[in-house]
Design an enzyme around this catalytic site. Structure first.
Site, PDB file in Angstrom:
ATOM      1  N   SER A 275       0.832  -1.197   0.000  1.00 13.25           N
ATOM      2  CA  SER A 275       0.000   0.000   0.000  1.00 13.25           C
ATOM      3  C   SER A 275       0.861   1.238   0.000  1.00 13.25           C
ATOM      4  CB  SER A 275      -0.877  -0.003   1.238  1.00 13.25           C
ATOM      5  OG  SER A 275      -0.026   0.175   2.361  1.00 13.25           O
ATOM      6  N   LYS A 276       0.233   2.316  -0.400  1.00 12.06           N
ATOM      7  CA  LYS A 276       0.928   3.589  -0.541  1.00 12.06           C
ATOM      8  C   LYS A 276       1.689   4.007   0.712  1.00 12.06           C
ATOM      9  CE  LYS A 276      -2.467   5.359  -3.323  1.00 12.06           C
ATOM     10  NZ  LYS A 276      -3.575   6.240  -3.522  1.00 12.06           N
ATOM     11  N   ARG A 277       1.139   3.660   1.859  1.00 13.79           N
ATOM     12  CA  ARG A 277       1.771   4.139   3.089  1.00 13.79           C
ATOM     13  C   ARG A 277       3.129   3.471   3.347  1.00 13.79           C
ATOM     14  NH1 ARG A 277      -1.251   2.566   7.113  1.00 13.79           N
ATOM     15  NH2 ARG A 277      -2.732   1.659   5.659  1.00 13.79           N
TER      16      ARG A 277
END
Ligand code: GLU
Length: 467
Positions: free
Chosen positions: A251-253
């Site tokens: 995920s982006k995080r």
């Protein structure tokens, strides 16, 4: 004829690194089997469309060298390859199903649908559509004729086993009682993903649907559609989803997810693809580094494991470093010049510096940090040199006398000063290195000084002396 495809939706900034992985596997598999690889744009979800995303996805794939045999850009005999240009086809096929009683029109309001679902939830049964409109099709059709908004739903048969064999996961079975009468055609005339994907995979003669695990729950719905049409099933293979080192879904995080980000950071396309190849698959001889040709030769879907592989950017950096080391000097020079276009770097200096930095960088964008001093004088120094002025002056004086400015002569001249002043080499060269480059760690000092030229080296030393 083997035909594979990816079907990206232009709903994000770019192609997701996980989709790039799927693309590479599909591409390689088609190449291996002497087949064709197709890129189809699935732009039917109008609410999530992102302006420019389609172009970006196609250009990123291109930058990675994953070239489709058929696509929106290159065309092909099964086009159009953009779903929004195929609306009449989906309508035609949906109507075909309605005429065979495999699908039906539904005019239920949003409110009614919510009510039905809530009630089912309260009764602790899987919420799904209650087929209310199925039993009153004549009335429904009349209302549609009078202007009522409608959708087309698949008439899912009760209590049947849907079974398919996933090439990676084996047999998968689900009872139709768990499946909703899914919408095939929405009230805006657009098909749903399920409808469009099945119609297109069929019409485009896709032999192998190789996609990410997240679509596995959709597959039984697709199979019902194939059966409703009386079409032969393609082969399905669901690839594992890439995971962050903490095993969560990529995920982006936790990890940059857009494929072009990696190129902007100086990762090489082939290194990224080599790393992706190893997600869930291993080379039969456990090799870690291999090119496209070898991957195409060795790859089999059967060797893909279903467990979520870890996408570790540190490992990717290592691999990228290995690729840089093996790269042609002229190729690396071109990559550096491209990465730093804005700086308009002196090509001759870049060329001379390449052999010095090749084994010291893991990504092209680390070049400036390590070699920037060859183009610009250092503005700060990692160690205070104010008590070294005497040595620096002597070195500057000695260097002035070097006639032929070669790495060897520069080294010898400096060694003489060190010996004369009785300073240990380590300490001595650290002082010069910092005065010249600003840093404690730099490419080989003598070679760097040769590139900089005599005058520039003397000036750098004297600038420290006079500061
Ligand atoms: N449009 C879907 C996506 O965005 C395609 C899924 C599939 O391959 O069937 O990935």
């Amino acid at each position: 004829m083997i035909r594979t495809r990816i079907a990206p939706s232009p709903t994000g900034e770019d192609i997701h690194i996980g989709n790039l992985y799927t693309a590479y596997i599909n591409w390689a598999y088609a190449k291996k089997m002497g087949g064709k690889f197709i890129v189809r744009i699935e732009d039917t979800d109008r609410t999530r469309l992102v302006e420019g995303a389609e172009q970006k996805i196609l250009s990123t794939l291109n930058a990675y060298g994953i070239k489709p045999d058929e696509s929106v850009e290159v065309g092909g005999e099964f086009g159009p390859y953009r779903q929004s240009e195929r609306l009449s086809l989906y309508k035609e096929y949906a109507e075909e199903l309605v005429s065979k009683n495999k699908a039906y029109y539904c005019i239920c309001s949003r409110e009614r649908l919510t009510e039905v679902r809530e009630e089912m939830k309260a009764q602790k049964i899987v919420p799904k559509y209650d087929k209310y409109c199925l039993g009153r099709q004549d009335e429904v059709k009349r209302k549609i004729g009078a202007g009522a908004e409608c959708v087309v739903r698949l008439n899912v048969p009760a209590n049947q086993e849907v079974v398919f064999n996933d090439l990676i996961r084996g047999e998968i079975k689900i009872n139709t009682n768990n499946l909703d009468d899914q919408v095939l055609l929405k009230s805006d005339g657009y098909p749903t993903y399920h409808m469009a994907v099945v119609v297109d995979d069929y019409l485009m003669k896709i032999s192998h649907v190789i996609r990410a695990e997240e679509w596995i729950s959709s597959t039984p719905k697709h199979i019902l559609l194939y059966q409703a049409f009386g079409w032969e099933l393609p082969i399905f293979a669901h690839l594992p989803i890439l995971r962050n080192p903490d095993k969560s879904k990529l995920s982006k995080r936790k990890n940059p997810v857009w494929a072009s980000w990696y190129l902007e950071q100086g990762f090489l396309p082939n290194a990224v693809l080599n790393y992706l190849a190893l997600m869930g698959w291993s080379h039969p001889e456990e090799k870690e580094l291999f090119d496209h040709e070898e991957f195409i030769k060795e790859f089999t879907l059967e060797r893909v494991r279903a467990v979520g592989p870890i996408f570790d950017i540190k490992k990717l950096e290592w691999m990228n470093g290995q690729y840089i080391m093996k790269m042609d000097d002229s190729n690396l020079k071109a990559q550096i010049l491209e990465m730093y276009q804005d700086k308009k770097l002196d090509e001759v200096i870049v060329e001379k510096s390449v052999p010095l930095i090749k084994e010291r960088i893991k990504k092209v964008n680390q070049y400036w940090d390590i070699a920037g001093f060859l183009f610009e004088r250092p503005e700060s120094f990692e160690k205070d040199l104010s008590d070294q002025k005497d040595i620096l002056t002597s070195v500057a004086e000695t260097l002035k006398t070097v006639e032929s400015w070669t790495t060897e002569n520069i080294g010898e001249a400096m060694q003489e000063v060190a010996q004369e002043k009785d300073i240990p080499f380590g300490k001595f060269f650290m002082t010069i290195r910092i005065a010249i480059s600003g840093k404690k760690i730099s490419p080989p000092l003598n070679d760097s000084m040769e590139i900089l030229g005599k005058e520039e080296c003397v000036e750098r030393l004297m600038k420290v002396v006079n500061s």
